[in-house]
Design an enzyme around this catalytic site. Structure first.
Site, PDB file in Angstrom:
ATOM      1  CB  ALA A  98      -9.765  -6.629   9.790  1.00  0.00           C
ATOM      2  CE  LYS A  99      -6.064  -1.075   9.704  1.00  0.00           C
ATOM      3  NZ  LYS A  99      -4.814  -1.777   8.566  1.00  0.00           N
TER       4      LYS A  99
ATOM      5  CE1 TYR B   4      -9.450   0.048   8.115  1.00  0.00           C
ATOM      6  CE2 TYR B   4      -9.898   1.200  10.119  1.00  0.00           C
ATOM      7  CZ  TYR B   4      -8.630   1.419   9.199  1.00  0.00           C
ATOM      8  OH  TYR B   4      -7.430   1.753   9.264  1.00  0.00           O
TER       9      TYR B   4
ATOM     10  N   GLY C 152       0.882  -1.332  -0.147  1.00  0.00           N
ATOM     11  CA  GLY C 152       0.005  -0.204   0.267  1.00  0.00           C
ATOM     12  C   GLY C 152       1.051   1.133  -0.101  1.00  0.00           C
ATOM     13  N   GLY C 153       1.751   1.055  -0.802  1.00  0.00           N
ATOM     14  CA  GLY C 153       3.044   2.494  -0.485  1.00  0.00           C
ATOM     15  C   GLY C 153       3.019   3.200  -1.425  1.00  0.00           C
TER      16      GLY C 153
ATOM     17  CB  SER D 106      -6.433   0.932  12.742  1.00  0.00           C
ATOM     18  OG  SER D 106      -7.224   1.538  12.798  1.00  0.00           O
TER      19      SER D 106
ATOM     20  CG  ASP E 287      -6.953  -6.691  -5.582  1.00  0.00           C
ATOM     21  OD1 ASP E 287      -6.130  -6.567  -4.516  1.00  0.00           O
ATOM     22  OD2 ASP E 287      -7.886  -6.341  -5.878  1.00  0.00           O
ATOM     23  CG  LEU E 288      -1.459  -6.245  -1.596  1.00  0.00           C
ATOM     24  CD1 LEU E 288      -0.632  -5.464  -0.908  1.00  0.00           C
ATOM     25  CD2 LEU E 288      -0.223  -6.695  -1.651  1.00  0.00           C
TER      26      LEU E 288
HETATM   27  N1  NAD Z   1      -4.869   8.097   8.171  1.00  0.00           N
HETATM   28  C1  NAD Z   1      -5.236   7.186   9.347  1.00  0.00           C
HETATM   29  O1  NAD Z   1      -5.775   8.367   9.757  1.00  0.00           O
HETATM   30  C2  NAD Z   1      -5.053   5.630   9.491  1.00  0.00           C
HETATM   31  C3  NAD Z   1      -6.214   5.726  10.862  1.00  0.00           C
HETATM   32  C4  NAD Z   1      -5.614   4.386  11.583  1.00  0.00           C
HETATM   33  C5  NAD Z   1      -5.046   3.042  11.084  1.00  0.00           C
HETATM   34  N2  NAD Z   1      -4.751   3.731   9.070  1.00  0.00           N
HETATM   35  C6  NAD Z   1      -3.792   2.638   9.195  1.00  0.00           C
HETATM   36  O2  NAD Z   1      -2.411   3.030   8.325  1.00  0.00           O
HETATM   37  C7  NAD Z   1      -2.388   2.696   7.412  1.00  0.00           C
HETATM   38  C8  NAD Z   1      -1.754   3.468   6.365  1.00  0.00           C
HETATM   39  O3  NAD Z   1      -3.652   3.878   6.078  1.00  0.00           O
HETATM   40  P1  NAD Z   1      -3.907   5.619   5.166  1.00  0.00           P
HETATM   41  O4  NAD Z   1      -3.992   6.313   5.773  1.00  0.00           O
HETATM   42  O5  NAD Z   1      -2.251   5.218   4.315  1.00  0.00           O
HETATM   43  O6  NAD Z   1      -4.945   5.178   3.861  1.00  0.00           O
HETATM   44  P2  NAD Z   1      -4.438   5.659   1.997  1.00  0.00           P
HETATM   45  O7  NAD Z   1      -5.901   5.199   2.013  1.00  0.00           O
HETATM   46  O8  NAD Z   1      -4.219   6.762   2.204  1.00  0.00           O
HETATM   47  O9  NAD Z   1      -3.415   4.188   1.409  1.00  0.00           O
HETATM   48  C9  NAD Z   1      -3.438   2.645   1.514  1.00  0.00           C
HETATM   49  C10 NAD Z   1      -2.942   2.666  -0.021  1.00  0.00           C
HETATM   50  O10 NAD Z   1      -3.070   1.474   0.022  1.00  0.00           O
HETATM   51  C11 NAD Z   1      -3.546   0.560  -1.213  1.00  0.00           C
HETATM   52  N3  NAD Z   1      -4.734  -1.270  -0.966  1.00  0.00           N
HETATM   53  C12 NAD Z   1      -5.490  -0.610  -0.531  1.00  0.00           C
HETATM   54  N4  NAD Z   1      -6.421  -2.027  -1.446  1.00  0.00           N
HETATM   55  C13 NAD Z   1      -5.443  -2.561  -1.589  1.00  0.00           C
HETATM   56  C14 NAD Z   1      -5.287  -4.336  -2.049  1.00  0.00           C
HETATM   57  N5  NAD Z   1      -6.231  -4.418  -1.906  1.00  0.00           N
HETATM   58  N6  NAD Z   1      -3.908  -4.291  -2.898  1.00  0.00           N
HETATM   59  C15 NAD Z   1      -2.906  -3.081  -3.419  1.00  0.00           C
HETATM   60  N7  NAD Z   1      -3.058  -2.375  -2.179  1.00  0.00           N
HETATM   61  C16 NAD Z   1      -4.277  -1.526  -2.282  1.00  0.00           C
HETATM   62  C17 NAD Z   1      -4.327   1.945  -1.440  1.00  0.00           C
HETATM   63  O11 NAD Z   1      -4.293   1.762  -2.821  1.00  0.00           O
HETATM   64  C18 NAD Z   1      -3.512   3.151  -1.257  1.00  0.00           C
HETATM   65  O12 NAD Z   1      -2.762   3.177  -2.395  1.00  0.00           O
HETATM   66  C19 NAD Z   1      -3.950   1.641   7.177  1.00  0.00           C
HETATM   67  O13 NAD Z   1      -2.766  -0.435   7.375  1.00  0.00           O
HETATM   68  C20 NAD Z   1      -4.588   1.773   7.884  1.00  0.00           C
HETATM   69  O14 NAD Z   1      -5.856   1.054   8.217  1.00  0.00           O
HETATM   70  C21 NAD Z   1      -4.675   5.080   8.940  1.00  0.00           C
END
Ligand code: NAD
Length: 257
Positions: free
Chosen positions: A167-168, A164, A20-21, A151, A72-73
């Protein structure tokens, strides 16, 4: 705000893979690792955004430009093929960051069996299979570091996305279980959990003035916590500096919980 972060000599040339980078926190981690001189690979389903991350790294004049794997993971065969390719291309994977997830909103009433499976496949299942894919070569190399991004949503008892949040909550189970499985092999497994981090997706899809005011009210630190700040603890866990640390959970939420 300009921040003067640490440089870790042990991260220079270290091989790192981030799932997810292409966006959000994952993109920040790719950039921060690349700025340390690490050899980075990352997986995502958004190729356009991946190109933008690579451009950002080039602009930062990193030594090793990151490599992108479109996958797609949720598809475990495709995941395994991507990891096989990345291990070959990067010359191994010493650090795995399990990060990809999706916090799509849904009510508990509307969850079908198929949607439940999809939430777990999107937010949990690939974490285990990515670990399974990298572990043999980490064992052979004498160690490694696995960082699972969790999360705080389940700890905060947040509603609107049970598939969600549930799962987290299991990410912590993966960390605790696999840390013990791999301890003797010198592979460390830790969880890092964000509170609220204003990524593009958060700001576009879920942001509201009242929501942010409530978050800042709940946090001890009265400002936004940014993706690059979050990434710093992940760098530390990947570097030799975090070498004695495993089976732990680090909450980066500005003191909200
Ligand atoms: N941003 C927040 O406030 C927040 C809060 C709690 C937890 N998180 C956790 O932090 C991590 C990053 O979150 P974020 O906010 O940067 O999310 P984001 O949606 O900005 O980025 C997530 C990335 O994962 C990719 N992705 C999603 N499903 C995929 C799949 N099936 N295959 C391949 N790639 C896939 C997306 O395309 C995206 O680039 C996640 O694990 C999320 O649960 C974020």
């Amino acid at each position: 705000m300009e921040r003067n972060y640490a440089t870790y000599p042990s991260l220079q040339d270290r091989t790192v893979f981030v799932t997810g980078g292409a966006d959000g926190i994952g993109a920040a981690m790719v950039l921060e690792f690349a700025k340390q001189g690490a050899r980075v690979g990352f997986a995502d389903i958004q190729p356009d955004k991946a190109v933008a991350v690579i451009d950002q790294c080039r602009h930062a004049e990193v030594v090793h430009v990151p490599r992108f794997y479109e996958v797609d993971l949720r598809d475990i065969d495709a995941l395994q093929a991507a990891f096989t390719a990345a291990i070959e291309d990067l010359g191994g994977i010493a650090v795995l960051v399990n990060n990809a997830a999706s916090d799509d909103r849904h009510t508990w009433q509307e969850v079908t069996a198929d949607y439940w499976d999809d939430r777990l496949n999107t937010n949990l299942r690939h974490y285990f299979f990515a670990i399974q894919a990298v572990a043999p070569q980490m064992i052979e190399a004498g160690g490694g570091s696995i960082i699972n991004i969790g999360s705080s949503s389940y700890m905060m008892q947040e509603t609107m996305f049970p598939g969600y949040a549930i799962a987290k909550s299991a990410v912590e189970g993966i960390t605790r279980t696999m840390a013990r499985e791999f301890g003797a092999d010198n592979i460390r497994v830790n969880t890092v959990l964000p509170g609220w981090v204003p990524t593009d997706r958060q700001l576009t899809k879920w942001w509201s003035e009242e929501g942010e005011a409530q978050t800042l009210e709940d946090q001890a630190i009265k400002r936004r916590i940014y993706p690059d700040e979050f990434a710093q603890i992940v760098l530390w866990l990947a570097a030799d500096d975090g070498a004695a640390c495993t089976a732990q959970q680090f909450l980066i939420d500005g003191g909200r919980f």
